[in-house]
Design a protein around this motif. Structure first.
Motif, PDB file in Angstrom:
ATOM      1  N   VAL A 122     -86.030 -57.660  23.731  1.00 23.11           N
ATOM      2  CA  VAL A 122     -84.970 -58.119  22.832  1.00 23.11           C
ATOM      3  C   VAL A 122     -84.913 -57.320  21.538  1.00 23.11           C
ATOM      4  O   VAL A 122     -83.964 -57.457  20.771  1.00 23.11           O
ATOM      5  CB  VAL A 122     -85.107 -59.623  22.494  1.00 23.11           C
ATOM      6  CG1 VAL A 122     -84.982 -60.467  23.742  1.00 23.11           C
ATOM      7  CG2 VAL A 122     -86.409 -59.927  21.768  1.00 23.11           C
ATOM      8  N   ASP A 123     -85.913 -56.460  21.303  1.00 19.89           N
ATOM      9  CA  ASP A 123     -85.947 -55.789  20.003  1.00 19.89           C
ATOM     10  C   ASP A 123     -86.296 -54.313  20.097  1.00 19.89           C
ATOM     11  O   ASP A 123     -85.433 -53.452  20.022  1.00 19.89           O
ATOM     12  CB  ASP A 123     -86.929 -56.510  19.067  1.00 19.89           C
ATOM     13  CG  ASP A 123     -86.886 -55.967  17.646  1.00 19.89           C
ATOM     14  OD1 ASP A 123     -85.772 -55.787  17.128  1.00 19.89           O
ATOM     15  OD2 ASP A 123     -87.957 -55.731  17.068  1.00 19.89           O
ATOM     16  N   ALA A 124     -87.571 -54.007  20.298  1.00 23.55           N
ATOM     17  CA  ALA A 124     -88.043 -52.630  20.106  1.00 23.55           C
ATOM     18  C   ALA A 124     -87.382 -51.616  21.034  1.00 23.55           C
ATOM     19  O   ALA A 124     -87.106 -50.487  20.626  1.00 23.55           O
ATOM     20  CB  ALA A 124     -89.565 -52.585  20.282  1.00 23.55           C
ATOM     21  N   ALA A 125     -87.138 -52.002  22.286  1.00 23.07           N
ATOM     22  CA  ALA A 125     -86.639 -51.030  23.269  1.00 23.07           C
ATOM     23  C   ALA A 125     -85.153 -50.737  23.112  1.00 23.07           C
ATOM     24  O   ALA A 125     -84.645 -49.754  23.644  1.00 23.07           O
ATOM     25  CB  ALA A 125     -86.901 -51.544  24.689  1.00 23.07           C
ATOM     26  N   VAL A 126     -84.444 -51.601  22.370  1.00 21.39           N
ATOM     27  CA  VAL A 126     -82.989 -51.486  22.235  1.00 21.39           C
ATOM     28  C   VAL A 126     -82.640 -51.068  20.809  1.00 21.39           C
ATOM     29  O   VAL A 126     -83.198 -51.607  19.857  1.00 21.39           O
ATOM     30  CB  VAL A 126     -82.312 -52.844  22.550  1.00 21.39           C
ATOM     31  CG1 VAL A 126     -80.805 -52.743  22.424  1.00 21.39           C
ATOM     32  CG2 VAL A 126     -82.698 -53.332  23.939  1.00 21.39           C
ATOM     33  N   GLY A 127     -81.736 -50.112  20.673  1.00 21.10           N
ATOM     34  CA  GLY A 127     -81.247 -49.789  19.332  1.00 21.10           C
ATOM     35  C   GLY A 127     -81.625 -48.425  18.803  1.00 21.10           C
ATOM     36  O   GLY A 127     -81.082 -47.978  17.795  1.00 21.10           O
TER      37      GLY A 127
END
Length: 352
Positions: A122-127
């Motif tokens: 939900v956080d580190a892998a995306v963006g």
């Protein structure tokens, strides 16, 4: 902008994706845990079975320049080029460090993220944020470098322990707070003590990822609204840094959960965030998350960590706060006195 795939059948979707790409060598970065528990779940794919595996020690304390140099060394010695592909198979530490290795090796090789924790999903892998820790500070060295694709599958989450599941869920609480009442209600109504329905959790993850995707698409380099994603993190990162300094490492999401309490209090004082919703969130976090113990002697160290936050401008500590659910106020500068007041509030809220 990277493509995000919420998987129904990871093996076939990954196999088809790899078959659609042209690359000369495939590398897979794992840590000691994901090599053992996660790599076997995709190793029957012929391309994966033929890949060069690079393994580093697990844990955020190893997200450093030494491990990064070891990854560069393996890529170099194994003949990686700009036409190679690097798959980062792991939690946030792996996607952060592998992403930065990809961004910097030969000035950029293509990467793919397969997050294996809820936090990374939900956080580190995306963006597209990548980096390593340096000089005692979280993600001090890094780059914006989106992966080609992120494959998210709750299959991996079934091996997570409760602490790591809670850690990732804290980012889902943050996404809910900065997005909409619908998201807020669904996330705060979820019973984290029940037996996990992983198919349902995958749908909640998709909802949470969509919040981040929408914001990142609008502001990929964090010039304006992407700062919304930092909610809970100015104080949260300080708690995390203090925990490492004192040799009692706190999981990132547990630090963020504590940071959310502090920053919702500041939101209430500074922006009029509703008191009833502040109480609801505190109640939820207290019910499921361990307290972070600290006392007044730690205040100056915590404040010092906050002054090093990358969002700061002109020497002031810069917060993202909320006027209400989904009503984000970026670039909020607060005095040291107000910030220390929020630390007092956290300790009172959890009964220290």
């Amino acid at each position: 902008m990277q493509k995000v795939v919420i998987c129904n059948d990871l093996k076939s979707e990954l196999e088809n994706f790899l078959a659609s790409l042209s690359y000369n060598k495939l590398f897979i970065l794992t840590d000691t845990n994901t090599q053992k528990y996660c790599l076997p779940l995709i190793q029957s794919i012929p391309a994966v079975n033929d890949a060069t595996i690079i393994t580093v020690e697990a844990g955020d304390t190893h997200k450093n320049l030494d491990q990064l140099a070891a990854i560069w060394m393996r890529l170099s010695n194994e003949g990686a080029s700009r036409d190679s592909l690097l798959i980062n198979l792991g939690g946030g530490m792996i996607t952060d460090m592998g992403g930065f290795a990809g961004a910097s090796f030969k000035r950029g090789i293509r990467t793919v993220n397969i997050p294996t924790t809820l936090m990374a999903s939900v956080d580190a892998a995306v963006g597209g944020k990548t980096g390593v820790n340096f000089n005692g500070l979280k993600n001090e060295i890094g780059a914006f470098y989106p992966p080609l694709c992120v494959f998210i599958d709750s299959l991996f989450l079934q091996s997570l322990d409760r602490d790591n599941l809670l850690s990732g869920y804290a980012e889902m609480i943050k996404h809910a707070l900065i997005s909409s009442m619908d998201n807020y209600a669904s996330v705060l109504l979820y019973d984290l003590d029940q037996e996990i329905d992983y198919a349902f959790l995958n749908r909640m993850v998709a909802q949470s990822v969509a919040v981040k995707e929408h914001i990142v698409e609008e502001d990929p380099k964090e010039k304006s609204i992407r700062k919304a994603l930092n909610f809970g993190h100015t104080v949260g990162h300080a708690f995390e840094s203090l925990s490492f300094q004192q040799n009692r490492p706190l999981l990132h999401g547990h630090a963020v959960a504590a940071g959310i309490i502090c920053e919702l209090y500041l939101s209430h004082k500074q922006c009029g965030f509703p008191a009833d919703k502040l109480r609801q969130v505190i109640y939820y976090i207290k019910e499921y998350y361990p307290s972070f113990l600290f006392d007044c002697k730690d205040y100056d160290a915590l404040y010092e960590f906050m002054t090093h936050d990358k969002k700061n401008e002109g020497g002031a500590v810069n917060f993202t706060l909320l006027a209400n659910i989904g009503n984000v106020r970026i670039n909020q500068e607060l005095s040291k006195e107000k910030i220390l007041e929020a630390l007092d509030f956290y300790r009172e809220s959890i009964g220290l």
